[in-house]
Design an enzyme around this catalytic site. Structure first.
Site, PDB file in Angstrom:
ATOM      1  CG  ASN A  69      -1.525   1.168   1.510  1.00 50.14           C
ATOM      2  OD1 ASN A  69      -1.738   2.077   0.571  1.00 50.14           O
ATOM      3  ND2 ASN A  69      -2.390   1.153   2.711  1.00 50.14           N
ATOM      4  CD1 TRP A  70       3.603   1.294  -3.200  1.00 47.35           C
ATOM      5  CD2 TRP A  70       3.732   2.848  -4.843  1.00 47.35           C
ATOM      6  NE1 TRP A  70       4.426   0.893  -4.299  1.00 47.35           N
ATOM      7  CE2 TRP A  70       4.401   1.827  -5.094  1.00 47.35           C
ATOM      8  CE3 TRP A  70       3.526   3.999  -5.579  1.00 47.35           C
ATOM      9  CZ2 TRP A  70       5.131   1.789  -6.261  1.00 47.35           C
ATOM     10  CZ3 TRP A  70       4.234   3.966  -6.939  1.00 47.35           C
ATOM     11  CH2 TRP A  70       5.002   2.920  -7.214  1.00 47.35           C
ATOM     12  CE  LYS A  71      -0.299   2.987   4.851  1.00 48.07           C
ATOM     13  NZ  LYS A  71      -0.090   3.137   6.399  1.00 48.07           N
ATOM     14  CG  HIS A  87      -5.957   1.885   5.411  1.00 46.04           C
ATOM     15  ND1 HIS A  87      -5.350   3.040   6.224  1.00 46.04           N
ATOM     16  CD2 HIS A  87      -5.008   1.335   5.124  1.00 46.04           C
ATOM     17  CE1 HIS A  87      -4.161   2.710   6.514  1.00 46.04           C
ATOM     18  NE2 HIS A  87      -3.838   1.444   5.950  1.00 46.04           N
ATOM     19  N   GLY A 108       2.805  -1.184   4.194  1.00 45.00           N
ATOM     20  CA  GLY A 108       2.860   0.324   3.830  1.00 45.00           C
ATOM     21  C   GLY A 108       4.339   0.593   3.523  1.00 45.00           C
ATOM     22  N   GLY A 109       5.010   1.319   4.687  1.00 46.32           N
ATOM     23  CA  GLY A 109       6.430   1.854   4.340  1.00 46.32           C
ATOM     24  C   GLY A 109       7.114   0.882   3.417  1.00 46.32           C
ATOM     25  CB  SER A 139       5.324  -1.757  11.823  1.00 48.97           C
ATOM     26  OG  SER A 139       4.832  -0.550  12.001  1.00 48.97           O
ATOM     27  N   GLY A 190       2.597   2.450  10.698  1.00 52.64           N
ATOM     28  CA  GLY A 190       3.387   3.551  10.566  1.00 52.64           C
ATOM     29  C   GLY A 190       4.114   3.672  11.894  1.00 52.64           C
ATOM     30  CD  GLU A 205      -3.416  -2.471   7.219  1.00 53.53           C
ATOM     31  OE1 GLU A 205      -2.341  -2.544   6.831  1.00 53.53           O
ATOM     32  OE2 GLU A 205      -4.246  -1.310   6.909  1.00 53.53           O
ATOM     33  CD  GLU A 214      -2.878   5.327   6.913  1.00 54.43           C
ATOM     34  OE1 GLU A 214      -2.723   5.702   5.441  1.00 54.43           O
ATOM     35  OE2 GLU A 214      -1.932   5.115   7.422  1.00 54.43           O
TER      36      GLU A 214
END
Ligand code: 13P
Length: 256
Positions: free
Chosen positions: A13-15, A99, A238-239, A217, A177, A171, A101
């Protein structure tokens, strides 16, 4: 993982990261690493703007393209929105729905998420439904109730057949993150609970076949242990998915 009954799916997930001009290098690097030996389903969920260039760049590979959100509506006067039909027509296969976010920063409710999920299914794509509790909810011993409610309101009324096309991502909000990962035991416990909830709604065969990812993470150092849990069938990254090398290492951890 249990590859006998269900698909292992590792999705990035590049966000809101990277640029359209990064797509070429990223896809070339990932295809070089992951082109030949294909041990699980690999998905890259990019900002919608990058979906078409990414699809072009990954053509000929088995790596699928997803996006991170979709409109709850069919079509019409919804300025700024992108419909499920548009995404499917472009060749997108996966859509992240709900998600944390988006729940937190864009006010998405369980009801809106249920509508979005149905849009994705109706367009023939696979929703990745995100569920997970906040730290306060976990500390208050409410995690299981919160996740169960998120699941029930999103999935209620779907058929067993619909469920064959739904992926669930657990999640925990406190692990996203933050560099703080759920322990393999914590991830397993909730993913097992999610499968039990699906079993209650749709029966044992559907529950056995549903892919449940862990996200929060996840990185090359902790992926293998998380993925070795019996009810963790993949990851939503993510990251660490922003670097094709790291993302590949996580895909490799999904090799049994
Ligand atoms: P991080 O891997 O950066 O914690 O993000 C997880 C996530 O939210 C994926 O959807």
């Amino acid at each position: 993982m249990n590859t006998k009954y269900r698909k292992t799916i590792v999705a990035g997930n590049w966000k809101m990261n990277l640029l359209p001009s990064d797509v070429k290098n990223y896809s070339a690097a990932l295809m070089k690493l992951y082109g030949k030996n294909h041990f699980c389903e690999a998905v890259v969920c990019v900002p919608a703007l990058m979906a078409i260039p990414m699809l072009r760049a990954l053509r000929g590979s088995k790596i699928a393209v997803g996006v991170q959100d979709v409109s709850a509506e069919d079509s019409g006067a919804y300025t700024g929105e992108i419909s499920a039909a548009m995404l499917a027509d472009a060749g997108v296969k996966y859509v992240i729905v709900g998600h944390s976010e988006r729940r937190r920063m864009h006010g998405e409710t369980n009801a809106m998420i249920a509508k979005k999920l149905r849009q994705v299914l109706a367009a023939g794509m696979t929703p990745i439904l995100c569920v997970g509790e906040t730290l306060e909810e976990r500390d208050g011993e409410l995690a299981e109730d919160v996740v169960r409610l998120q699941l029930r309101s999103a999935l209620y009324g779907l058929t067993g057949l619909d469920m064959r096309h739904v992926v669930i991502a657990y999640e925990p909000v406190w692990a996203i993150g933050t560099g703080r990962t759920a322990t393999p035991a914590e991830a397993q416990q909730m993913c097992e609970g999610i499968r039990a909830a699906v079993r209650k709604l749709f029966g044992a065969r559907v529950a056995r076949a549903v892919t449940i990812q862990y996200g929060g993470s996840m990185n090359p150092a902790n992926a293998a242990q998380l993925l070795s849990q019996p009810d963790v069938d993949g990851g939503l990254i993510g990251g660490a998915s922003l670097d094709p090398e790291k993302f590949y290492q996580i895909l490799e951890a999904a090799k049994e």
